[in-house]
Motif scaffolding. Structure first.
Motif, PDB file in Angstrom:
ATOM      1  N   LEU A 183      -5.480  -2.681   8.886  1.00  0.00           N
ATOM      2  CA  LEU A 183      -5.653  -2.548   7.491  1.00  0.00           C
ATOM      3  C   LEU A 183      -6.772  -1.639   7.519  1.00  0.00           C
ATOM      4  O   LEU A 183      -6.193   0.064   6.872  1.00  0.00           O
ATOM      5  CB  LEU A 183      -6.076  -3.330   6.477  1.00  0.00           C
ATOM      6  N   LEU A 184      -8.180  -1.700   7.582  1.00  0.00           N
ATOM      7  CA  LEU A 184      -8.877  -0.573   7.834  1.00  0.00           C
ATOM      8  C   LEU A 184      -9.777  -0.253   9.188  1.00  0.00           C
ATOM      9  O   LEU A 184     -10.952  -0.937  10.178  1.00  0.00           O
ATOM     10  CB  LEU A 184     -10.058  -1.205   6.945  1.00  0.00           C
ATOM     11  N   PRO A 185      -8.524   0.290  10.263  1.00  0.00           N
ATOM     12  CA  PRO A 185      -9.027   0.161  11.535  1.00  0.00           C
ATOM     13  C   PRO A 185     -10.230   1.545  11.901  1.00  0.00           C
ATOM     14  O   PRO A 185     -11.137   1.208  13.397  1.00  0.00           O
ATOM     15  CB  PRO A 185      -8.180   0.573  12.314  1.00  0.00           C
ATOM     16  N   VAL A 200      -6.972   3.702   3.898  1.00  0.00           N
ATOM     17  CA  VAL A 200      -5.957   2.413   4.302  1.00  0.00           C
ATOM     18  C   VAL A 200      -4.826   2.602   5.081  1.00  0.00           C
ATOM     19  O   VAL A 200      -3.935   3.700   4.727  1.00  0.00           O
ATOM     20  CB  VAL A 200      -5.701   1.574   3.173  1.00  0.00           C
ATOM     21  N   ARG A 201      -4.610   1.636   5.955  1.00  0.00           N
ATOM     22  CA  ARG A 201      -3.058   1.966   7.242  1.00  0.00           C
ATOM     23  C   ARG A 201      -2.356   1.159   6.708  1.00  0.00           C
ATOM     24  O   ARG A 201      -1.227   1.625   7.774  1.00  0.00           O
ATOM     25  CB  ARG A 201      -4.193   2.518   8.480  1.00  0.00           C
ATOM     26  N   THR A 202      -2.234   0.201   6.334  1.00  0.00           N
ATOM     27  CA  THR A 202      -0.862  -0.347   6.198  1.00  0.00           C
ATOM     28  C   THR A 202      -0.996  -1.599   4.690  1.00  0.00           C
ATOM     29  O   THR A 202      -1.917  -1.554   4.238  1.00  0.00           O
ATOM     30  CB  THR A 202      -1.190  -1.440   7.549  1.00  0.00           C
ATOM     31  N   HIS A 241       0.251  -0.704   0.348  1.00  0.00           N
ATOM     32  CA  HIS A 241       0.074  -0.127   0.242  1.00  0.00           C
ATOM     33  C   HIS A 241       1.081   1.036  -0.044  1.00  0.00           C
ATOM     34  O   HIS A 241       1.598   1.291   1.008  1.00  0.00           O
ATOM     35  CB  HIS A 241      -1.070  -0.250   0.934  1.00  0.00           C
ATOM     36  N   ILE A 242       0.180   2.123  -1.079  1.00  0.00           N
ATOM     37  CA  ILE A 242       1.102   3.683  -0.753  1.00  0.00           C
ATOM     38  C   ILE A 242       0.491   4.379  -1.745  1.00  0.00           C
ATOM     39  O   ILE A 242      -0.749   3.700  -2.353  1.00  0.00           O
ATOM     40  CB  ILE A 242       2.412   3.564  -2.118  1.00  0.00           C
TER      41      ILE A 242
END
Length: 578
Positions: free
Chosen positions: A438-440, A420-422, A379-380
């Motif tokens: 991922l989607l907290p 998206v976090r990671t 993910h970027i």
């Protein structure tokens, strides 16, 4: 009724704020100087069970000294951990009830998913919820989650332009308590459009005036404005003895010798008003003894925040030298004797509730494997020479999947990269990986109708914002990833003309140019639907759109479970990415 003869009162207040579903203790690394040597031990910090133990101790002491005891939460109990992602507020109400909270003010994160979860929360809690500048006077009466008129919600009184306040009688003397929250709530949360928040400062000023007109001169405000907002309000509004705050996660007091940043003193005083706040994530409990004189002024104030920790101290032995014998015992003693630290056991009743009702379910879901990743997926936020995010387009696709499954037409979906976090690594993927990492953020997904020209404008605005291309951007997280949309972005073109070759995919026609005047059906998070971070053009949708109760994680988990499990392909993730 006018109060004619006022008298002094003595109150002990305990308070927490911004707990964000952190019911279990967290590991906290401290920085200590013991005998001239710097060490960085880890301790078990906070958690609701320790807060319960300490609050009971404080209450018992207060009652022994003939003091009233009030336990306050200054907002933002929602969001933060899997306990909210998975249970959407039910665990929060159970745990706060067990904690024995007397009153809470509403925070912005309580409204991340609209009014409906707040209505469910009000159905369950055993304490009043303060929302003194939340105007429910024009609430649509046919809504299934109607809020106005609820006895345990102390909201705005539009006819009087004041907050509804509660009166606590202490030894025969009335003490007024009311709450205000951020009046820019619509900008950062998802409050229903028919129930706006009005100006907090004006509401506070009018409310204090109305309270004092009745002869009540002892006033406490429970605020969710942030520390700076509390200081500004105290400067502009006379007559408030104490502000118990939240929102800015400010741990007041001096913890610098533990390696924590010093913000300001506990009980910061502005214009005769004392201001307190107790950090975040259930790490600390604040408490103060406050004595009001007969005229309503504060005659005595004494209090502090306390870090609540377990008795075990973990030090990396490999970093110690041969001369460090006894350093562990000395560090333990130092913490035990620290004025702002309490070594605290877990309350067995609260711990039992958490252990019996929620921990096993959370751990089970954390370990429930729903897919297997054949290789790493990156993910970027903003694409680079290697390409863009492998994950964000799939998240956007999951929005369309869930909305279609629930009867909503969706032609396309857009998701901001910051949602998206990671990245994800090869191997098993669990529900906990999705909802916890991922989607907290439990941000709801919505649907809307919008003309093609505004889709182009939203995409350009989001990219301009992410890249600071001719605008003052707010971060790379706005970069848009899409489902069923394809386009080119030309950075050197003038503003308004940077999106070209915008096409949309349909099963009937394949890829087809977007018609700028045709109306299409889209899906995005409620956050971007509000036009945040460059997505202003989405606010040009037809009508107001529909916000559902499905979060990003809900959509993606269901998408994986449905699409992955129904596929015979061993490398589903890899095929999806291509």
């Amino acid at each position: 009724m006018m109060i004619k003869n006022n008298k002094p009162v003595r109150i002990t207040l305990a308070h927490i704020n911004d707990t964000h579903s952190y019911f279990e203790p967290q590991s906290l690394q401290l920085q200590l100087n013991i005998d001239g040597q710097s060490i960085s031990p880890y301790v078990s910090n906070g958690g609701f069970s320790r807060i319960a133990t300490r609050a009971k101790q404080l209450k018992a002491t207060a009652l022994q000294h003939d003091r009233d005891f009030i336990f306050v939460h200054a907002g933002d109990c929602f969001q933060g951990t899997l306990y909210f992602s998975l249970f959407k507020g039910k665990a929060n109400s159970d745990m706060l009830n067990a904690l024995g909270i007397d009153v809470m003010t509403i925070g912005n994160h309580e409204l991340d998913m609209g009014n409906e979860p707040v209505a469910a929360f009000l159905d369950r809690i055993q304490f009043p919820l303060l929302a003194g500048n939340w105007d429910l006077s024009n609430e649509i009466k046919t809504k299934s989650h109607h809020l106005s008129g609820r006895s345990n919600l102390f909201s705005y009184q539009a006819d009087k332009q004041t907050a509804r306040w509660m009166t606590r009688v202490v030894d025969g003397e009335p003490v007024a308590i009311f709450g205000v929250s951020l009046d820019k709530m619509a900008d950062i949360a998802n409050v229903d459009p028919d129930t706006p928040f009005v100006n907090a400062f004006e509401t506070a000023k009018n409310t204090v005036r109305a309270i004092r007109k009745l002869g009540i001169n002892k006033i406490i405000l429970v605020s969710h404005l942030g520390f700076d907002g509390d200081c500004e309000l105290a400067k502009k509004v006379d007559g408030i003895g104490l502000i118990i705050g939240g929102h800015s996660h400010t741990l007041l007091g001096d913890f610098s010798d533990l390696g924590l940043k010093k913000e300001s003193e506990y009980g910061h005083q502005v214009n005769g008003t004392y201001i307190v706040q107790a950090g975040f994530h259930s790490q600390a409990l604040g408490h103060c003894d406050i004595d009001f004189a007969a005229d309503g002024s504060v005659s005595t104030f004494k209090g502090k925040n306390e870090l609540l920790i377990g008795r075990r101290l973990c030090i990396d032995a490999s970093l110690l030298t041969a001369n460090d014998d006894g350093i562990h015992a000395k560090a333990s003693l130092y913490l035990t004797q620290h004025k702002n630290v309490v070594v605290c056991k877990k309350d067995p009743i609260l711990q039992s509730l958490l252990q019996d009702k929620y921990i096993p379910r959370v751990h089970k879901l954390q370990n429930t494997v729903i897919a297997k990743l054949a290789e790493d997926m990156r993910h970027i936020r903003v694409p680079d020479l290697k390409g863009g995010s492998d994950i964000a387009p799939l998240v956007a696709e999951s929005f369309a999947h869930m909305m279609n499954k629930n009867g909503h037409r969706v032609d396309f979906a857009i998701h901001n990269a910051g949602g998206v976090r990671t990245s994800l690594h090869r191997g098993n993927i669990s529900i906990g990986d999705i909802a916890g990492k991922l989607l907290p953020f439990a941000v709801p997904i919505g649907v809307y109708r919008i003309k093609g020209k505004y889709i182009a404008q939203a995409l350009e605005g989001a990219i301009n914002n992410a890249t600071n291309n001719g605008v003052l951007g707010s971060g790379s997280g706005s970069y848009p990833y899409t489902y069923n949309l394809n386009f080119s972005y030309y950075a050197q073109r003038p503003l308004g003309k940077r999106i070209a070759k915008l096409t949309i995919y349909t099963e009937e026609d394949g890829w087809k140019d977007i018609d700028h005047d045709m109306i299409y059906y889209g899906s995005s998070s409620a956050y971007t639907m509000k036009g945040k971070e460059g997505y202003e053009a989405l606010t040009m949708m037809e009508g107001e759109g529909i916000i559902t109760q499905h979060s990003m994680a809900d959509c993606f988990i269901d998408f994986i479970q449905t699409d992955y499990k129904s596929s015979s392909r061993e490398q589903w993730w890899y095929d999806k990415r291509i």
